[in-house]
Design an enzyme around this catalytic site. Structure first.
Site, short mmCIF file in Angstrom:
data_model
loop_
_atom_site.label_atom_id
_atom_site.label_comp_id
_atom_site.label_asym_id
_atom_site.label_seq_id
_atom_site.Cartn_x
_atom_site.Cartn_y
_atom_site.Cartn_z
CD GLN A 1 0.69 -9.79 5.61
OE1 GLN A 1 -0.46 -9.34 5.95
NE2 GLN A 1 1.33 -9.96 4.43
NE ARG B 1 -3.81 -7.94 4.43
CZ ARG B 1 -2.90 -7.01 4.20
NH1 ARG B 1 -3.35 -6.02 3.57
NH2 ARG B 1 -1.80 -7.02 4.91
CB SER C 1 1.89 -5.11 3.81
OG SER C 1 0.62 -5.17 4.53
CG LEU C 2 -1.32 -4.71 -0.87
CD1 LEU C 2 -1.90 -5.44 -2.22
CD2 LEU C 2 -1.70 -3.38 -0.47
CG HIS D 1 1.51 -4.49 9.38
ND1 HIS D 1 1.27 -5.96 8.81
CD2 HIS D 1 1.37 -4.01 7.97
CE1 HIS D 1 0.99 -5.98 7.59
NE2 HIS D 1 1.00 -4.94 7.08
CD GLN E 1 -3.45 0.33 1.88
OE1 GLN E 1 -3.30 -0.77 2.39
NE2 GLN E 1 -4.31 1.25 2.07
#
Length: 311
Positions: free
Chosen positions: A252, A119, A94-95, A203, A9
């Site tokens: 995660q 998500r 991440s994503l 996170h 992101q």
């Protein structure tokens, strides 16, 4: 050895994927498939904005994934690339880990889009707007960042969210704690702290409701066998077992993105070539983390043609 890596992101911008969609029917097909899976005109938001809509977590996450997978599909179908033949590892920030898993065959494109939509929505809903925040620490290594987070917490959540490279670490947690961290940077020998324009504190432990939502989603859509080994965010270690992938994806959501350690682990495993698909965000981080590796960023048709010749 080669690792294909996928951005997270913050890499979204209005106009993303447009040039590729104009040049390739394969790319257009990817964007249409994602639109159909989500029941929304996501590509229109990617193309025309408004920026505020594209930046919404629930749109940004599937959009960044769709853009990177469009690049990959064009490479595969028009450039003759077979990912499993050319990639020794995949990884994503991440994503981007979901994009990497889609590329490796663990999730279909439609399922990846739906999982990321959920998500994004769940992460947004986990903490009321204004209660959480994130900040980037510039000129900070992990030791300095960890000490700062501990000093700023004062009983609230303030933790390392992303260890990006030797000079950039991101903190996440309660807004007041993050503001205290920014105020304390100089005392901890850190150059600067910058509040990030994000809508939720990703996170960190505040994301537990989103982690629970993802655990439930994977009951219906578990990861399948991987065609390429994944270097996982939360462990910075190689994983190939789908059950383990599933467990780590849940972890995660609240856990640290160990990107710097992941890059070092890839290099130590013999990776000397990193190819970033769909962005130019990870390349500079990789360059600041390891020396003597080749780094290529692939976004548009010209990049794809150059890489296809080179592979």
């Amino acid at each position: 050895m080669t690792a294909f890596v996928f951005p997270g992101q913050g890499s979204q911008k209005v106009g993303m994927g447009v040039e590729l969609a104009q040049a390739s029917a394969v790319a257009r097909q990817v964007f249409e498939e994602v639109d159909d899976a989500l029941g929304q005109k996501l590509f229109q938001i990617m193309k025309d904005g408004p920026e505020a809509d594209l930046t919404l977590t629930e749109n940004a996450q599937p959009a960044i994934m769709a853009n990177a997978i469009a690049v990959l599909r064009v490479l595969e179908q028009e450039g003759g690339l077979v990912l499993a033949d050319k990639a020794d590892f995949v990884a994503g920030h991440s994503l981007g880990e979901y994009t990497a898993l889609c590329a490796a065959g663990a999730f279909s494109l439609a399922d990846t889009a739906r999982l990321l939509k959920l998500r994004g929505r769940s992460m947004q809903a986990a903490v009321p707007v204004g209660e959480g925040a994130m900040c980037a620490l510039l000129g900070a290594d992990i030791e300095k960042a960890t000490a700062l987070a501990a000093a700023a917490a004062e009983g609230e959540v303030c933790t390392v969210a992303n260890d990006n490279d030797p000079t950039q670490v991101v903190l996440s947690g309660h807004k007041a704690a993050i503001e205290r961290a920014i105020a304390l940077v100089k005392e901890h020998g850190i150059k600067r702290g910058v509040l990030l324009p994000v809508s939720a504190p990703f996170h960190c432990p505040l994301m537990q409701p989103a982690a629970d939502a993802m655990a439930e989603a994977f009951d219906a859509t578990p990861p399948q066998a991987l065609r390429v080994a994944l270097l996982a965010n939360v462990t910075a270690a190689v994983v190939t077992d789908p059950a383990e992938v599933r467990r780590l994806l849940v972890e995660q959501v609240t856990g640290r993105v160990r990107w710097r350690e992941s890059v070092i682990a890839l290099r130590d495993a013999g990776t000397d070539r990193f190819i970033e698909l769909g962005g130019k965000v990870l390349g500079p981080m990789i360059g600041r983390t390891v020396a003597d590796v080749s780094i290529t960023s692939v976004i548009g048709m010209a990049d794809i043609e150059a890489l296809a010749k080179d592979l």
